[in-house]
Design a protein around this motif. Structure first.
Motif, PDB file in Angstrom:
ATOM      1  N   LEU A 252       0.800  -1.028  -0.056  1.00 21.45           N
ATOM      2  CA  LEU A 252      -0.060  -0.066   0.060  1.00 21.45           C
ATOM      3  C   LEU A 252       0.807   1.307   0.171  1.00 21.45           C
ATOM      4  O   LEU A 252       0.572   2.319  -0.594  1.00 21.45           O
ATOM      5  CB  LEU A 252      -1.083  -0.019   1.280  1.00 21.45           C
ATOM      6  N   ALA A 253       2.010   1.113   0.856  1.00 19.65           N
ATOM      7  CA  ALA A 253       2.647   2.243   0.785  1.00 19.65           C
ATOM      8  C   ALA A 253       3.457   2.587  -0.785  1.00 19.65           C
ATOM      9  O   ALA A 253       3.448   3.682  -0.993  1.00 19.65           O
ATOM     10  CB  ALA A 253       4.119   2.142   1.826  1.00 19.65           C
ATOM     11  N   LEU A 254       3.946   1.602  -1.448  1.00 16.46           N
ATOM     12  CA  LEU A 254       4.469   1.660  -2.820  1.00 16.46           C
ATOM     13  C   LEU A 254       3.301   2.502  -3.726  1.00 16.46           C
ATOM     14  O   LEU A 254       3.741   3.138  -4.381  1.00 16.46           O
ATOM     15  CB  LEU A 254       5.174   0.428  -3.113  1.00 16.46           C
ATOM     16  N   ARG A 255       2.108   1.778  -3.593  1.00 20.52           N
ATOM     17  CA  ARG A 255       0.994   2.029  -4.261  1.00 20.52           C
ATOM     18  C   ARG A 255       0.837   3.612  -4.093  1.00 20.52           C
ATOM     19  O   ARG A 255       0.574   4.548  -5.105  1.00 20.52           O
ATOM     20  CB  ARG A 255      -0.078   1.262  -3.941  1.00 20.52           C
ATOM     21  N   LYS A 256       0.899   3.995  -2.859  1.00 26.24           N
ATOM     22  CA  LYS A 256       0.572   5.405  -2.521  1.00 26.24           C
ATOM     23  C   LYS A 256       1.596   6.654  -3.057  1.00 26.24           C
ATOM     24  O   LYS A 256       0.891   7.586  -3.636  1.00 26.24           O
ATOM     25  CB  LYS A 256       0.602   5.638  -0.941  1.00 26.24           C
ATOM     26  N   VAL A 257       2.599   6.211  -3.594  1.00 32.14           N
ATOM     27  CA  VAL A 257       3.462   6.771  -4.115  1.00 32.14           C
ATOM     28  C   VAL A 257       3.689   6.619  -5.709  1.00 32.14           C
ATOM     29  O   VAL A 257       4.909   7.019  -6.304  1.00 32.14           O
ATOM     30  CB  VAL A 257       4.830   7.189  -3.416  1.00 32.14           C
ATOM     31  N   ASN A 258       3.010   5.781  -6.130  1.00 37.01           N
ATOM     32  CA  ASN A 258       3.200   5.186  -7.557  1.00 37.01           C
ATOM     33  C   ASN A 258       4.373   4.635  -8.028  1.00 37.01           C
ATOM     34  O   ASN A 258       4.921   4.882  -9.102  1.00 37.01           O
ATOM     35  CB  ASN A 258       2.765   6.527  -8.462  1.00 37.01           C
ATOM     36  N   ALA A 259       4.839   3.954  -6.898  1.00 33.31           N
ATOM     37  CA  ALA A 259       6.338   3.416  -7.081  1.00 33.31           C
ATOM     38  C   ALA A 259       6.330   1.887  -7.406  1.00 33.31           C
ATOM     39  O   ALA A 259       7.624   1.338  -7.661  1.00 33.31           O
ATOM     40  CB  ALA A 259       7.007   3.320  -5.807  1.00 33.31           C
ATOM     41  N   VAL A 260       5.093   1.240  -7.724  1.00 30.53           N
ATOM     42  CA  VAL A 260       5.010  -0.124  -8.105  1.00 30.53           C
ATOM     43  C   VAL A 260       3.862  -0.301  -9.326  1.00 30.53           C
ATOM     44  O   VAL A 260       3.073   0.123  -9.196  1.00 30.53           O
ATOM     45  CB  VAL A 260       4.646  -1.161  -6.986  1.00 30.53           C
TER      46      VAL A 260
ATOM     47  N   GLU B 171      -6.642  -6.733   6.593  1.00 33.17           N
ATOM     48  CA  GLU B 171      -7.113  -5.342   7.036  1.00 33.17           C
ATOM     49  C   GLU B 171      -6.513  -4.725   7.933  1.00 33.17           C
ATOM     50  O   GLU B 171      -6.680  -3.588   8.300  1.00 33.17           O
ATOM     51  CB  GLU B 171      -8.427  -6.087   7.806  1.00 33.17           C
ATOM     52  N   ALA B 172      -5.416  -5.231   8.558  1.00 36.66           N
ATOM     53  CA  ALA B 172      -4.562  -4.466   9.414  1.00 36.66           C
ATOM     54  C   ALA B 172      -3.409  -3.641   8.702  1.00 36.66           C
ATOM     55  O   ALA B 172      -2.905  -2.473   9.168  1.00 36.66           O
ATOM     56  CB  ALA B 172      -3.903  -5.209  10.303  1.00 36.66           C
ATOM     57  N   ALA B 173      -3.233  -3.695   7.535  1.00 34.61           N
ATOM     58  CA  ALA B 173      -2.380  -2.925   6.701  1.00 34.61           C
ATOM     59  C   ALA B 173      -2.725  -1.559   6.388  1.00 34.61           C
ATOM     60  O   ALA B 173      -3.779  -1.035   6.421  1.00 34.61           O
ATOM     61  CB  ALA B 173      -2.211  -3.783   5.400  1.00 34.61           C
ATOM     62  N   LEU B 174      -1.749  -0.841   6.496  1.00 34.29           N
ATOM     63  CA  LEU B 174      -1.892   0.677   6.202  1.00 34.29           C
ATOM     64  C   LEU B 174      -0.969   1.498   5.512  1.00 34.29           C
ATOM     65  O   LEU B 174       0.286   0.969   5.497  1.00 34.29           O
ATOM     66  CB  LEU B 174      -1.533   1.369   7.658  1.00 34.29           C
ATOM     67  N   ALA B 175      -1.428   2.261   4.636  1.00 34.00           N
ATOM     68  CA  ALA B 175      -0.467   2.738   3.576  1.00 34.00           C
ATOM     69  C   ALA B 175       0.479   3.680   4.109  1.00 34.00           C
ATOM     70  O   ALA B 175       1.695   3.864   3.850  1.00 34.00           O
ATOM     71  CB  ALA B 175      -1.353   3.664   2.631  1.00 34.00           C
ATOM     72  N   ASN B 176       0.483   4.272   5.584  1.00 35.28           N
ATOM     73  CA  ASN B 176       1.296   5.167   6.227  1.00 35.28           C
ATOM     74  C   ASN B 176       1.977   4.490   7.170  1.00 35.28           C
ATOM     75  O   ASN B 176       2.452   5.104   8.168  1.00 35.28           O
ATOM     76  CB  ASN B 176       0.681   6.216   6.635  1.00 35.28           C
TER      77      ASN B 176
END
Length: 289
Positions: free
Chosen positions: A22-30, A135-140
């Motif tokens: 989710l973190a990589l997706r958030k910054v369009n890195a993947v 469900e526990a995963a967080l982008a930040n």
């Protein structure tokens, strides 16, 4: 523009692996994330939550052309995963992990990756939580948190830099330790506190007046025992994987606890205040960092 990582394969799509995606997706890195795991229902849930694009079926197909493979499973499962991916790793595919111990993971990697060991860059994100599963995963989750890399002598500077970049894109501050240094440090500041928290709750849980005790427990008990809600399977594996260093820390803490016991036994107010004052000073200073 092409994303930094065209394809990432994640084994274990829960808190650590899911947050990484989710973190990589958030910054369009993947570009694409493929997930593997033990439970099809968990993988389907991860896909519904947008953590992965596809559920992996053929390891040989998926890891052969991946830019990065993340092992985000309990550490006891990693030896089998190294053996599973080793024959199919592409020449430019890098592997990292999210395990809370490093010496055992490195040993498992050396035993199973063979001549591909240079492609494995050990890591440990210091960003856990009590909840597990997709469900526990967080982008930040990793923003402003520390990630420890424990590079091997075989790793190229470019490979280490590439894995560092992945974690930095997640928002983490990356440091480096040797695997041995890592395990000694975290035995003291992470593994021992978890063990003590589990032990206290376990002790109270076996008492005849357990319900009465817990009914009066307040914020101090809640804060100290919060981490006892963590995954028993994961912390079983961590405790045994870092057994020697953790045993040394348990012994040292037992000695410290006996000093407190003696101060109580001797009605030694001066000694108690000395212990409490130093602890308060160090804790207060650390809390401001």
């Amino acid at each position: 523009m092409q994303p930094e990582f065209r394809k990432v394969v994640i084994f274990g799509v829960g808190l650590i692996g899911g947050s990484f995606s989710l973190a990589l997706r958030k910054v369009n890195a993947v570009g694409e994330v493929v997930g593997f795991g033990r439970s099809l229902s968990t993988l389907e849930h991860a896909k519904q939550l947008g953590i992965i694009d596809r559920i992996g079926d053929d390891v040989s197909l998926e890891v052969s052309n991946a830019d990065l493979v993340l092992l985000a499973t309990p550490v006891a499962q990693m030896a089998a995963l190294f053996a599973r991916i080793a024959p199919y790793l592409g020449a430019h595919t890098l592997v990292t992990d999210g395990g809370s111990t490093k010496s055992d993971v490195v040993a498992a990697a050396r035993a199973n990756l063979s001549n591909k060991i240079a492609q494995f860059i050990p890591a440990h994100p210091i960003a856990g939580a009590e909840k597990t599963g997709p469900e526990a995963a967080l982008a930040n989750l990793y923003e402003g948190k520390k990630v420890i890399l424990a590079p091997l002598s075989e790793n190229s500077k470019g490979a280490v830099a590439r894995v560092r970049k992945a974690w930095e894109l997640c928002g983490a501050a990356v440091s480096e330790l040797t695997p041995q240094q890592h395990d000694e440090v975290f035995a003291a500041v992470s593994h021992l506190p978890h063990l003590l928290s589990f032990a206290l709750v376990h002790d109270l849980a076996q008492r005849d007046n357990r319900d009465q005790l817990l009914s009066f427990a307040a914020s101090g008990f809640r804060d100290f025992t919060r981490i006892a809600a963590s995954s028993p399977e994961m912390w079983r594996d961590i405790s045994l994987a870092n057994r020697d260093a953790l045993m040394r820390e348990v012994k040292q803490f037992a000695d410290e606890l006996y000093v407190v016991y003696q101060a109580l036994e001797n009605n030694d107010a001066k000694k108690l205040e000395e212990i409490f004052s130093l602890a308060r000073e160090v804790r207060s200073t650390w809390n401001q960092q």
